[in-house]
Scaffold this motif. Structure first.
Motif, mmCIF file in Angstrom:
data_model
loop_
_atom_site.group_PDB
_atom_site.id
_atom_site.type_symbol
_atom_site.label_atom_id
_atom_site.label_comp_id
_atom_site.label_asym_id
_atom_site.label_seq_id
_atom_site.Cartn_x
_atom_site.Cartn_y
_atom_site.Cartn_z
ATOM 1 N N SER A 199 0.841 -1.189 0.000
ATOM 2 C CA SER A 199 0.000 0.000 0.000
ATOM 3 C C SER A 199 0.875 1.239 0.000
ATOM 4 N N GLN A 200 0.721 2.084 -1.033
ATOM 5 C CA GLN A 200 1.536 3.286 -1.184
ATOM 6 C C GLN A 200 3.029 2.946 -1.068
ATOM 7 N N ALA A 201 3.390 1.825 -1.693
ATOM 8 C CA ALA A 201 4.758 1.322 -1.623
ATOM 9 C C ALA A 201 5.221 0.892 -3.006
ATOM 10 N N ASN A 202 6.525 0.730 -3.167
ATOM 11 C CA ASN A 202 7.089 0.167 -4.385
ATOM 12 C C ASN A 202 7.577 -1.239 -4.061
ATOM 13 N N THR A 203 6.812 -2.229 -4.491
ATOM 14 C CA THR A 203 7.112 -3.617 -4.151
ATOM 15 C C THR A 203 7.266 -4.431 -5.419
ATOM 16 N N THR A 204 8.409 -5.098 -5.564
ATOM 17 C CA THR A 204 8.696 -5.890 -6.755
ATOM 18 C C THR A 204 9.021 -7.318 -6.356
#
Length: 302
Positions: free
Chosen positions: A186-191
């Motif tokens: 949530s409201q993050a940069n996740t790869t």
């Protein structure tokens, strides 16, 4: 100063009061340190509001944790480890049968962490991150296994306002009551890269919520509403990824792109995915671009 602890065991330690904040049921470190080949079992951090790190509370320093075993620890935030405004390197460790409200095993707040070669089994959170919860943090998670974890958001990992990369890891039999059976963002940069996801479940996003996927495999995951694998409300990139036999009760056996979202898929394969209502593989009412991908045997049962 520097704290160094090796080949030691900590069990049945408690920090408990009726005050606002209590940390470190076994050990609290403000500054630099290292823990190696230690056992932490049945430790407790308990207050009326915020209790963090039943085994370890780490803050304002650089700390390494390696070759340690954690089991049956309980806290409000980070049943085993809470890293608050610090840097942590965690490797070659095992976590089992843990519980917290956030971060069933590990909680990171305003911190940076490298987590590698570790196993998380049967860790649970009442709210976020069955195994790991991150808030305003940065983390790389490499070559880890997450099994049988559960939470309301993110059965294995929850990422909020954070930058997170997960690579070469395995997620199986994790569940979220609401969203992100394996990983919630949530409201993050996740790869997610070079990782495998199997038999994870959630109401929304059987595997992942708001996560990019590069060279991953998703198989036999399920959403009790939609979609079977990845839920996208923002910008999503999927590259060289395989989706096989994933299911949703409502829409999208694999990926659902919501209004305002944008999904781009490259060089990927969708095989035998099933949706109950619409979109055996994909369902979208926003922007969707697909390049050089293959769809075979996907099905909508209505």
């Amino acid at each position: 100063g520097y704290t160094e602890i090796k080949s030691s065991a900590f069990s049945d330690n408690i920090v408990e009061n009726d005050q606002y904040y209590a940390v470190g049921g076994a050990v609290s470190v403000v500054g630099n340190g290292s823990f190696k080949d230690c056992i932490f079992k049945n430790n407790l951090a308990n207050t009326t509001y915020t209790a963090s790190g039943a085994s370890l509370y780490l803050s304002k320093g650089n700390v390494s944790v390696s070759y340690c075993n954690f089991s049956d620890n309980h806290a409000n935030m980070g049943a085993s480890i809470c890293c608050d405004n610090g840097n942590m390197k965690l490797s070659d460790s095992n976590f089992r049968n843990e519980y917290a409200n956030e971060g069933g095993s590990v909680y990171l707040s305003a911190s940076s962490s490298e987590i590698s070669n570790s196993n998380f089994t049967n860790s649970h959170a009442g709210y976020r991150g069955g195994s790991i919860s991150l808030s305003a943090s940065e983390a790389s998670i490499d070559n880890c296994r997450f099994m049988q974890g559960s939470a309301y958001l993110g059965g294995a990992i929850s990422c909020e306002l954070s930058n997170v990369t997960v690579s070469d890891s395995h997620f199986s039999d994790n569940s979220a009551e609401f969203a992100g059976g394996a990983v919630y963002s949530s409201q993050a940069n996740t790869t997610l890269t070079d990782s495998q996801f199997s038999a994870n479940t959630a109401s929304i996003g059987g595997c992942a919520y708001e996560c990019d996927a590069l060279r991953c495999t998703f198989e036999n995951n399920y959403a009790s509403t939609e979609p079977g694998c990845i839920n996208n409300c923002g910008k999503l990139t999927v590259y060289n990824t395989t989706f096989v036999k994933n299911r949703s009760f409502w829409w999208a056996g694999a990926i659902h792109t919501h209004a305002g979202g944008n999904t781009t898929i490259y060089d990927s394969n969708f095989t035998d995915n099933v949706a109950g209502w619409n979109g055996g593989a994909l369902y979208t009412y926003a922007y969707l671009q697909i390049y050089n991908s293959v769809f075979v045997g996907n099905n909508c049962t209505t």
